[in-house]
Design a protein around this motif. Structure first.
Motif: not given
Length: 279
Positions: A231, A235, A240, A243, A245, A247
């Motif tokens: 992830r 990101n 994004v 880092l 986030y 999800h």
């Protein structure tokens, strides 16, 4: 702690001396006598017992390795790497079938078994993969349902009976998606490569739960679980800014969907081969 001293003796310029230092863990007190089945039980010399243990371990590994794929390669470094990887996979799998990386992890993780399963199948170690699958299935019964990881010291033979898988409802948390698909794929790939369909045939209700009880959202989209190791890198690559986030709370996962599609395709084909009804 205890301090050990290894006498080196006198060494001339440019010479060397090698020692093999082995640390052995045991739940047996140091003062206890050797086990009854030790060939050198009557010996009071620990180094004799250690030498015999190493000999037996080496003989056991050579016997096992001799029943796997043998590689005749022109590059000895590549051959050594592949043989070393085979040994690494073997020593990181308990005799019960629990596969654990030798790091800070002390459990067996469903998703992380996928790598050892694929590698061991490539080595022709079908029985080892069968043991991994049997341990995971028993661990699920010990836990009462799917988990993303399980204790690595369970007794597969003592696992309780399976529940009614069809009555347990939608999976959630770390097994809402992704992990169940890996369990199905490990079963179907082993069955296809070994020719042994018995584990798939005996676990159809569990494998159906893995497929049909994932946490589908609108348009049958599947979620993140919050345990995907990629992830942060994803990101960063996608720009994004956060880092971490969440999800698993705010996004749908293409990865989970593709894993489900591959697992569903394989399982459907295998069910048809066995004359079972469709998913």
């Amino acid at each position: 702690g205890r301090r050990s001293v290894l006498p080196l003796g006198s060494l001339s310029a440019g010479s060397s001396r090698w020692f093999l230092w082995v640390a052995c863990a045991s739940d047996r007190p140091a003062s206890a006598p050797p086990p009854e089945d030790w060939p050198l039980r009557s010996s009071a010399a620990p180094e004799d017992l250690l030498a015999e243990a190493l000999r037996l371990a080496a003989a056991g590994h050579q016997d096992w390795s001799g029943r796997t794929v043998q590689m005749d390669l022109p590059d000895p470094l590549v051959a050594d790497f592949l043989e070393g990887m085979k040994m690494t996979l073997k020593v990181q799998t308990a005799t019960t079938g629990a596969s654990c990386p030798m790091s800070e992890y002390t459990r067996t993780w469903t998703r992380d078994n996928m790598g050892p399963v694929l590698a061991l199948l490539a080595y022709g170690a079908f029985e080892d993969v069968a043991a991994i699958l049997d341990y995971l299935e028993a661990a699920i019964r010990w836990s009462g349902d799917l988990r993303n990881s399980y204790d690595a010291d369970l007794d597969p033979a003592g696992a309780p009976p399976a529940p009614d898988w069809a009555s347990l409802g939608t999976l959630d948390g770390r097994v809402a998606a992704e992990t169940p698909s890996y369990l199905v794929r490990m079963h179907t790939i082993h069955a296809r490569q070994s020719g042994d369909l018995s584990r798939v045939a005996s676990r159809v209700p569990l494998l159906r739960r893995c497929m049909m009880d994932q946490a589908f959202g609108p348009d049958d989209l599947l979620p993140f679980t919050g345990d995907e190791t990629y992830r942060a890198a994803m990101n960063a690559a996608l720009g994004v800014p956060d880092l971490d986030y969440p999800h698993h709370d705010r996004s749908w996962s293409l990865n989970s969907t593709l894993l489900w599609l591959g697992a569903a395709r394989d399982l459907q084909e295998m069910l048809e081969t066995m004359g079972e009804s469709a998913l």
